[in-house]
Design a protein around this motif. Structure first.
Motif, short mmCIF file in Angstrom:
data_model
loop_
_atom_site.label_atom_id
_atom_site.label_comp_id
_atom_site.label_asym_id
_atom_site.label_seq_id
_atom_site.Cartn_x
_atom_site.Cartn_y
_atom_site.Cartn_z
N TYR A 45 0.86 -1.17 0.00
CA TYR A 45 0.00 0.00 0.00
C TYR A 45 0.90 1.22 0.00
CZ TYR A 45 -3.76 -3.23 1.23
OH TYR A 45 -4.67 -4.25 1.22
N ARG A 46 0.35 2.36 -0.35
CA ARG A 46 1.15 3.58 -0.33
C ARG A 46 0.31 4.76 0.15
NH1 ARG A 46 2.07 4.46 -6.88
NH2 ARG A 46 -0.08 5.12 -7.39
N GLN A 47 1.01 5.74 0.71
CA GLN A 47 0.35 6.95 1.17
C GLN A 47 1.18 8.15 0.76
OE1 GLN A 47 -0.60 7.03 5.37
NE2 GLN A 47 -2.15 8.60 5.05
N ARG A 102 -4.14 6.35 2.53
CA ARG A 102 -3.42 5.16 2.12
C ARG A 102 -4.24 4.41 1.07
NH1 ARG A 102 -0.67 1.43 6.70
NH2 ARG A 102 -0.05 3.56 7.27
N GLU A 103 -3.56 3.93 0.03
CA GLU A 103 -4.26 3.24 -1.03
C GLU A 103 -3.54 1.93 -1.38
OE1 GLU A 103 -4.24 5.60 -4.60
OE2 GLU A 103 -2.07 5.52 -4.83
N LEU A 104 -4.33 1.00 -1.89
CA LEU A 104 -3.78 -0.29 -2.31
C LEU A 104 -2.95 -0.11 -3.58
CD1 LEU A 104 -5.56 -3.69 -2.47
CD2 LEU A 104 -4.49 -2.79 -4.54
N THR A 107 -1.64 -6.69 -4.38
CA THR A 107 -1.70 -7.80 -3.43
C THR A 107 -1.41 -9.11 -4.15
OG1 THR A 107 -4.07 -8.16 -3.75
CG2 THR A 107 -3.42 -6.63 -1.99
N TYR A 150 5.63 3.69 1.09
CA TYR A 150 5.09 2.39 0.73
C TYR A 150 5.13 1.46 1.95
CZ TYR A 150 4.90 3.60 -4.18
OH TYR A 150 4.57 4.19 -5.40
N ASN A 205 2.12 -5.30 3.87
CA ASN A 205 1.04 -5.81 4.71
C ASN A 205 0.94 -7.32 4.54
OD1 ASN A 205 -2.04 -6.77 4.31
ND2 ASN A 205 -1.92 -5.34 6.03
N TRP A 208 1.48 -4.73 9.63
CA TRP A 208 2.02 -3.72 8.74
C TRP A 208 3.50 -3.50 8.99
CZ3 TRP A 208 -0.88 -1.45 4.91
CH2 TRP A 208 -2.26 -1.64 4.97
#
Length: 121
Positions: free
Chosen positions: A36-38, A44-46, A49, A92, A95, A111
């Protein structure tokens, strides 16, 4: 259980980076792992996966540029990032859905600490 991420840094537009994340501790099993990143001022966004069996899912913004992989024997997940853009700049986070040896029937989200990726224009 701890997740340790590494591999971030400063790169120019069009460049590449490879992020790594290794889980350690009293691990019984790991289900889906992901990145994920912010970005500054954003939620925060996917990013991507990958299931234990290898099924991959990507955000539309990174499809064709990023590739997620994992090594189940090493409890590790990786993110190969190519053709990087300034809008990829973010912290980044890795998870994992992890069941511990103390409670093998229940998996919980863990996390990593985050690794900063900066893409200069």
């Amino acid at each position: 259980v701890q997740l340790q991420a590494s591999g971030g840094g400063l790169v120019q537009t069009g460049g590449s980076l490879r992020l790594s994340c290794a889980a350690s501790g009293s691990i019984f099993s790991i289900n889906t792992m992901g990145w994920y990143r912010q970005a500054p001022g954003k939620q925060r966004e996917l990013v991507a996966t990958i299931s234990r069996g290898g099924t991959r899912n990507y955000a539309d913004s990174v499809k064709g540029r990023f590739a997620i992989s994992r090594d189940n024997a090493k409890n590790a997940v990786y993110l190969q990032m190519n053709s990087l853009k300034p809008e990829d700049t973010a912290v980044y986070y890795c998870n994992g859905g992890i069941a511990t040896t103390q409670n093998p029937q229940a998996a919980y989200d863990y996390w990593g600490q985050g690794t900063l990726v900066t893409v200069s224009s």
